[in-house]
Design a protein around this motif. Structure first.
Motif, PDB file in Angstrom:
ATOM      1  N   PHE A  83       0.996  11.302   5.044  1.00 28.72           N
ATOM      2  CA  PHE A  83       1.043   9.890   4.647  1.00 28.72           C
ATOM      3  C   PHE A  83       0.440   9.004   5.735  1.00 28.72           C
ATOM      4  CE2 PHE A  83       3.747   5.963   4.762  1.00 28.72           C
ATOM      5  CZ  PHE A  83       3.287   5.370   3.598  1.00 28.72           C
ATOM      6  N   ALA A  84       0.796   9.279   6.999  1.00 27.94           N
ATOM      7  CA  ALA A  84       0.296   8.485   8.126  1.00 27.94           C
ATOM      8  C   ALA A  84      -1.211   8.618   8.278  1.00 27.94           C
ATOM      9  CB  ALA A  84       1.000   8.921   9.414  1.00 27.94           C
ATOM     10  N   LEU A  85      -1.713   9.852   8.192  1.00 31.58           N
ATOM     11  CA  LEU A  85      -3.150  10.056   8.367  1.00 31.58           C
ATOM     12  C   LEU A  85      -3.951   9.532   7.175  1.00 31.58           C
ATOM     13  CD1 LEU A  85      -3.601  13.460  10.205  1.00 31.58           C
ATOM     14  CD2 LEU A  85      -3.075  11.194  11.091  1.00 31.58           C
ATOM     15  N   ILE A  86      -3.349   9.548   5.998  1.00 27.80           N
ATOM     16  CA  ILE A  86      -3.999   8.943   4.826  1.00 27.80           C
ATOM     17  C   ILE A  86      -4.173   7.439   5.040  1.00 27.80           C
ATOM     18  CG2 ILE A  86      -3.603   8.263   2.417  1.00 27.80           C
ATOM     19  CD1 ILE A  86      -2.506  11.076   1.931  1.00 27.80           C
ATOM     20  N   LEU A 111      -7.193  -6.626  17.936  1.00 22.05           N
ATOM     21  CA  LEU A 111      -5.975  -6.863  18.723  1.00 22.05           C
ATOM     22  C   LEU A 111      -5.166  -8.027  18.151  1.00 22.05           C
ATOM     23  CD1 LEU A 111      -7.433  -6.481  22.333  1.00 22.05           C
ATOM     24  CD2 LEU A 111      -6.415  -4.731  20.879  1.00 22.05           C
ATOM     25  N   ILE A 112      -5.852  -8.989  17.529  1.00 22.07           N
ATOM     26  CA  ILE A 112      -5.178 -10.136  16.915  1.00 22.07           C
ATOM     27  C   ILE A 112      -4.538  -9.744  15.590  1.00 22.07           C
ATOM     28  CG2 ILE A 112      -5.540 -12.441  15.920  1.00 22.07           C
ATOM     29  CD1 ILE A 112      -7.904 -12.763  17.884  1.00 22.07           C
ATOM     30  N   THR A 113      -5.258  -8.930  14.808  1.00 22.33           N
ATOM     31  CA  THR A 113      -4.827  -8.599  13.443  1.00 22.33           C
ATOM     32  C   THR A 113      -3.782  -7.489  13.406  1.00 22.33           C
ATOM     33  OG1 THR A 113      -7.124  -9.081  12.857  1.00 22.33           O
ATOM     34  CG2 THR A 113      -5.725  -8.193  11.120  1.00 22.33           C
ATOM     35  N   TYR A 114      -3.837  -6.578  14.354  1.00 20.63           N
ATOM     36  CA  TYR A 114      -2.954  -5.406  14.353  1.00 20.63           C
ATOM     37  C   TYR A 114      -1.462  -5.749  14.270  1.00 20.63           C
ATOM     38  CZ  TYR A 114      -0.319  -1.515  16.403  1.00 20.63           C
ATOM     39  OH  TYR A 114       0.620  -0.552  16.660  1.00 20.63           O
ATOM     40  N   PRO A 115      -0.952  -6.659  15.113  1.00 22.82           N
ATOM     41  CA  PRO A 115       0.497  -6.952  15.039  1.00 22.82           C
ATOM     42  C   PRO A 115       0.922  -7.489  13.675  1.00 22.82           C
ATOM     43  CG  PRO A 115      -0.451  -7.860  17.045  1.00 22.82           C
ATOM     44  CD  PRO A 115      -1.596  -7.439  16.181  1.00 22.82           C
ATOM     45  N   LEU A 116       0.060  -8.280  13.035  1.00 15.65           N
ATOM     46  CA  LEU A 116       0.413  -8.878  11.744  1.00 15.65           C
ATOM     47  C   LEU A 116       0.519  -7.808  10.653  1.00 15.65           C
ATOM     48  CD1 LEU A 116       0.903 -11.345   9.976  1.00 15.65           C
ATOM     49  CD2 LEU A 116      -1.582 -11.577   9.725  1.00 15.65           C
ATOM     50  N   VAL A 117      -0.491  -6.940  10.560  1.00 14.42           N
ATOM     51  CA  VAL A 117      -0.479  -5.880   9.539  1.00 14.42           C
ATOM     52  C   VAL A 117       0.699  -4.937   9.759  1.00 14.42           C
ATOM     53  CG1 VAL A 117      -1.749  -3.914   8.588  1.00 14.42           C
ATOM     54  CG2 VAL A 117      -2.977  -6.005   9.203  1.00 14.42           C
ATOM     55  N   LEU A 118       0.932  -4.552  11.011  1.00 14.31           N
ATOM     56  CA  LEU A 118       2.032  -3.629  11.326  1.00 14.31           C
ATOM     57  C   LEU A 118       3.384  -4.266  11.025  1.00 14.31           C
ATOM     58  CD1 LEU A 118       2.793  -0.865  12.492  1.00 14.31           C
ATOM     59  CD2 LEU A 118       2.876  -1.934  14.755  1.00 14.31           C
ATOM     60  N   PHE A 119       3.550  -5.536  11.389  1.00 20.73           N
ATOM     61  CA  PHE A 119       4.814  -6.235  11.143  1.00 20.73           C
ATOM     62  C   PHE A 119       5.122  -6.310   9.649  1.00 20.73           C
ATOM     63  CE2 PHE A 119       6.949 -10.267  10.117  1.00 20.73           C
ATOM     64  CZ  PHE A 119       8.157 -10.066  10.780  1.00 20.73           C
ATOM     65  N   ILE A 120       4.106  -6.642   8.841  1.00 21.35           N
ATOM     66  CA  ILE A 120       4.301  -6.748   7.389  1.00 21.35           C
ATOM     67  C   ILE A 120       4.760  -5.416   6.801  1.00 21.35           C
ATOM     68  CG2 ILE A 120       3.102  -7.070   5.181  1.00 21.35           C
ATOM     69  CD1 ILE A 120       1.341  -9.164   6.575  1.00 21.35           C
ATOM     70  N   MET A 173      -8.269  -4.124   6.558  1.00 20.16           N
ATOM     71  CA  MET A 173      -7.128  -3.414   7.141  1.00 20.16           C
ATOM     72  C   MET A 173      -5.925  -3.438   6.194  1.00 20.16           C
ATOM     73  SD  MET A 173      -8.346  -2.312  10.003  1.00 20.16           S
ATOM     74  CE  MET A 173      -9.916  -2.158   9.100  1.00 20.16           C
ATOM     75  N   GLY A 174      -5.885  -4.459   5.324  1.00 17.65           N
ATOM     76  CA  GLY A 174      -4.809  -4.557   4.345  1.00 17.65           C
ATOM     77  C   GLY A 174      -4.867  -3.478   3.285  1.00 17.65           C
ATOM     78  N   GLU A 175      -5.946  -2.678   3.284  1.00 15.36           N
ATOM     79  CA  GLU A 175      -5.994  -1.531   2.383  1.00 15.36           C
ATOM     80  C   GLU A 175      -4.871  -0.547   2.685  1.00 15.36           C
ATOM     81  OE1 GLU A 175      -9.864   0.274   1.583  1.00 15.36           O
ATOM     82  OE2 GLU A 175     -10.798  -1.482   2.470  1.00 15.36           O
ATOM     83  N   ALA A 176      -4.257  -0.700   3.856  1.00 13.91           N
ATOM     84  CA  ALA A 176      -3.086   0.115   4.194  1.00 13.91           C
ATOM     85  C   ALA A 176      -1.935  -0.147   3.225  1.00 13.91           C
ATOM     86  CB  ALA A 176      -2.637  -0.167   5.625  1.00 13.91           C
ATOM     87  N   PHE A 177      -2.019  -1.230   2.450  1.00 14.60           N
ATOM     88  CA  PHE A 177      -0.970  -1.541   1.461  1.00 14.60           C
ATOM     89  C   PHE A 177      -0.925  -0.516   0.329  1.00 14.60           C
ATOM     90  CE2 PHE A 177      -0.712  -6.430   2.291  1.00 14.60           C
ATOM     91  CZ  PHE A 177      -0.327  -6.159   3.590  1.00 14.60           C
ATOM     92  N   GLY A 181       5.815   7.024  10.334  1.00 15.38           N
ATOM     93  CA  GLY A 181       4.547   7.308   9.664  1.00 15.38           C
ATOM     94  C   GLY A 181       3.686   6.057   9.538  1.00 15.38           C
ATOM     95  N   ILE A 182       4.330   4.944   9.166  1.00 13.44           N
ATOM     96  CA  ILE A 182       3.610   3.659   9.083  1.00 13.44           C
ATOM     97  C   ILE A 182       3.051   3.274  10.452  1.00 13.44           C
ATOM     98  CG2 ILE A 182       3.910   1.175   8.731  1.00 13.44           C
ATOM     99  CD1 ILE A 182       3.830   2.598   6.125  1.00 13.44           C
ATOM    100  N   LEU A 183       3.874   3.387  11.481  1.00 10.50           N
ATOM    101  CA  LEU A 183       3.451   3.036  12.839  1.00 10.50           C
ATOM    102  C   LEU A 183       2.273   3.893  13.286  1.00 10.50           C
ATOM    103  CD1 LEU A 183       3.919   1.467  15.486  1.00 10.50           C
ATOM    104  CD2 LEU A 183       5.581   3.221  16.143  1.00 10.50           C
ATOM    105  N   LEU A 184       2.366   5.198  13.054  1.00 13.79           N
ATOM    106  CA  LEU A 184       1.293   6.108  13.459  1.00 13.79           C
ATOM    107  C   LEU A 184       0.005   5.820  12.690  1.00 13.79           C
ATOM    108  CD1 LEU A 184       0.195   8.624  14.920  1.00 13.79           C
ATOM    109  CD2 LEU A 184       1.177  10.011  13.073  1.00 13.79           C
ATOM    110  N   GLY A 185       0.102   5.670  11.369  1.00 15.95           N
ATOM    111  CA  GLY A 185      -1.082   5.467  10.543  1.00 15.95           C
ATOM    112  C   GLY A 185      -1.818   4.178  10.866  1.00 15.95           C
ATOM    113  N   VAL A 186      -1.090   3.069  10.901  1.00 16.13           N
ATOM    114  CA  VAL A 186      -1.712   1.772  11.179  1.00 16.13           C
ATOM    115  C   VAL A 186      -2.270   1.733  12.601  1.00 16.13           C
ATOM    116  CG1 VAL A 186      -1.306  -0.707  11.382  1.00 16.13           C
ATOM    117  CG2 VAL A 186      -0.278   0.564   9.491  1.00 16.13           C
ATOM    118  N   SER A 187      -1.487   2.219  13.568  1.00 13.18           N
ATOM    119  CA  SER A 187      -1.919   2.187  14.975  1.00 13.18           C
ATOM    120  C   SER A 187      -3.171   3.022  15.187  1.00 13.18           C
ATOM    121  CB  SER A 187      -0.791   2.696  15.884  1.00 13.18           C
ATOM    122  OG  SER A 187       0.364   1.896  15.753  1.00 13.18           O
TER     123      SER A 187
END
Length: 362
Positions: A10-13, A43-52, A185-189, A207-213
């Motif tokens: 799931f994370a790697l997907i 670096l600006i967008t990463y915290p927002l996507v991960l937080f959501i 990056m929102g394709e992670a949704f 898994g979410i943390l690993l995949g997005v990061s």
């Protein structure tokens, strides 16, 4: 045919979904907007996507899709299906144009589209578990390669190319680049849909943390290496800046086409992403009818392949759709998907709370 995947798959997907299509031409349009400051945008967008995503996946979420026939679930499926459809057409046409431009310039794009559609049909029909296994194997190789790029191009890097210029205009341009960057990056949704197929959900947040990061890290490495090696002017002018960057790799005198090797490693990861998207579109469409059949997958795949050619008369028209039309459509659909997911989660929580209160009363 199995449909369960592990948290690691799931994370790697998620990471594969984030990086494989965005690395084609996204660095160009972002660099046109924010110039040498572009490497700061992830670096600006990463915290927002991960937080959501972490906020949405907090607590129990496995049961929100238990009633697929409910009106709310059907609306969620329709919106998600539209989002996946627009993404699939964008990525498929980008892949077709890339192959036509770089690998097979004398082959009609209609032929390329049909061959790709048949290939994607074969992979998608194999099921989610097969797609997940292919993704993991190919993505690990691609990730190692991308992380090694700064070392492979170390002799060509000019550190002055990535010195940020922070002023009012620079900040405003970075915000514009972030607006372009976020929906990609929102394709992670897609995680909101895939979560139903995860067998054991114990470490879902990890898994979410690993995949997005991992997805953001790989894009960051690519964009900063592009600018450091080529300079922001070349990156903003080139249609495929990553190809020009990897052509700067010089390991030995006899191995002067290493870019072809890297392209061969990257192509299966994009095929995996497209196959996953096609699989989810098919599942979403037939979930609305309560059926689970692969009979209509072949005509669906071929129809979308033809549509990807008909909708865009040229590569320029496709690029305008990708970076202007789709950016707006994508960010709106992602916000609607997010709202529906939260509503479904809250509704399920209230329903369970009401059931607990009734059982305690009795």
């Amino acid at each position: 045919m199995k449909h369960n995947i592990s948290v690691f798959q799931f994370a790697l997907i998620i990471a594969n979904t984030i990086i494989t299509a965005s690395l084609i031409t996204l660095p160009q349009i972002m660099t046109q907007l924010s110039e040498q400051n572009t490497w700061l945008v992830p670096l600006i967008t990463y915290p927002l996507v991960l937080f959501i995503l972490l906020l949405c996946f907090k607590g129990e979420i496995h049961s929100i899709h238990e009633d697929p026939k409910s009106r709310l679930n059907k609306l969620f499926t329709i919106i998600l299906g539209i989002f996946l459809l627009t993404t699939y057409l964008r990525d498929l046409r980008a892949f077709i144009d890339y192959i036509s431009f770089y690998l097979l310039p004398n082959t009609p794009i209609e032929v390329i589209s049909i061959v790709l559609s048949i290939t994607l049909l074969y992979i998608s029909a194999s099921g989610l578990e097969v797609i997940a296994r292919i993704t993991v194997i190919q993505f690990v190789v691609l990730a190692v390669l991308i992380l090694a790029l700064p070392m492979l191009t170390v002799n060509e890097i000019d550190i002055t190319n990535v010195v940020p210029i922070i002023n009012k205009d620079g900040m405003f341009n970075m915000m514009k680049a972030s607006f372009i960057f976020f929906p990609w990056m929102g394709e992670a949704f897609i995680a909101f849909y895939l979560v139903r197929f995860i067998g054991k959900k114990k470490d879902l947040n990890k898994g979410i943390l690993l995949g997005v990061s991992l997805g953001f890290l790989l894009f960051f490495v690519l964009i900063i290496t592009d600018i450091a090696v080529l300079g922001e002017q070349i990156v903003s002018d080139a249609t495929y800046p990553n190809i020009i960057m990897i052509q700067e790799i010089n390991i030995t005198d006899f191995l002067d086409r290493i870019d072809l090797i890297i392209v061969i490693i990257w192509m299966p990861t994009l095929l995996s992403k497209l196959a996953l998207t096609l699989y989810c579109i098919h599942k979403a469409l037939f979930q609305l009818k309560g059926k689970n059949s692969t009979e209509l997958l072949p005509p669906l795949s071929l129809f979308l392949g033809i549509l990807a050619i008909i909708l865009f008369e040229s590569n320029i028209q496709h690029l305008e759709y990708s970076f202007y039309t789709w950016t707006t459509i994508g960010i709106i659909l992602e916000m609607v998907i997010l709202i529906f997911f939260v509503v479904l989660k809250v509704k399920k929580h209230l329903k369970e709370k009401k059931a607990d209160n009734q059982s305690n009363t009795h």
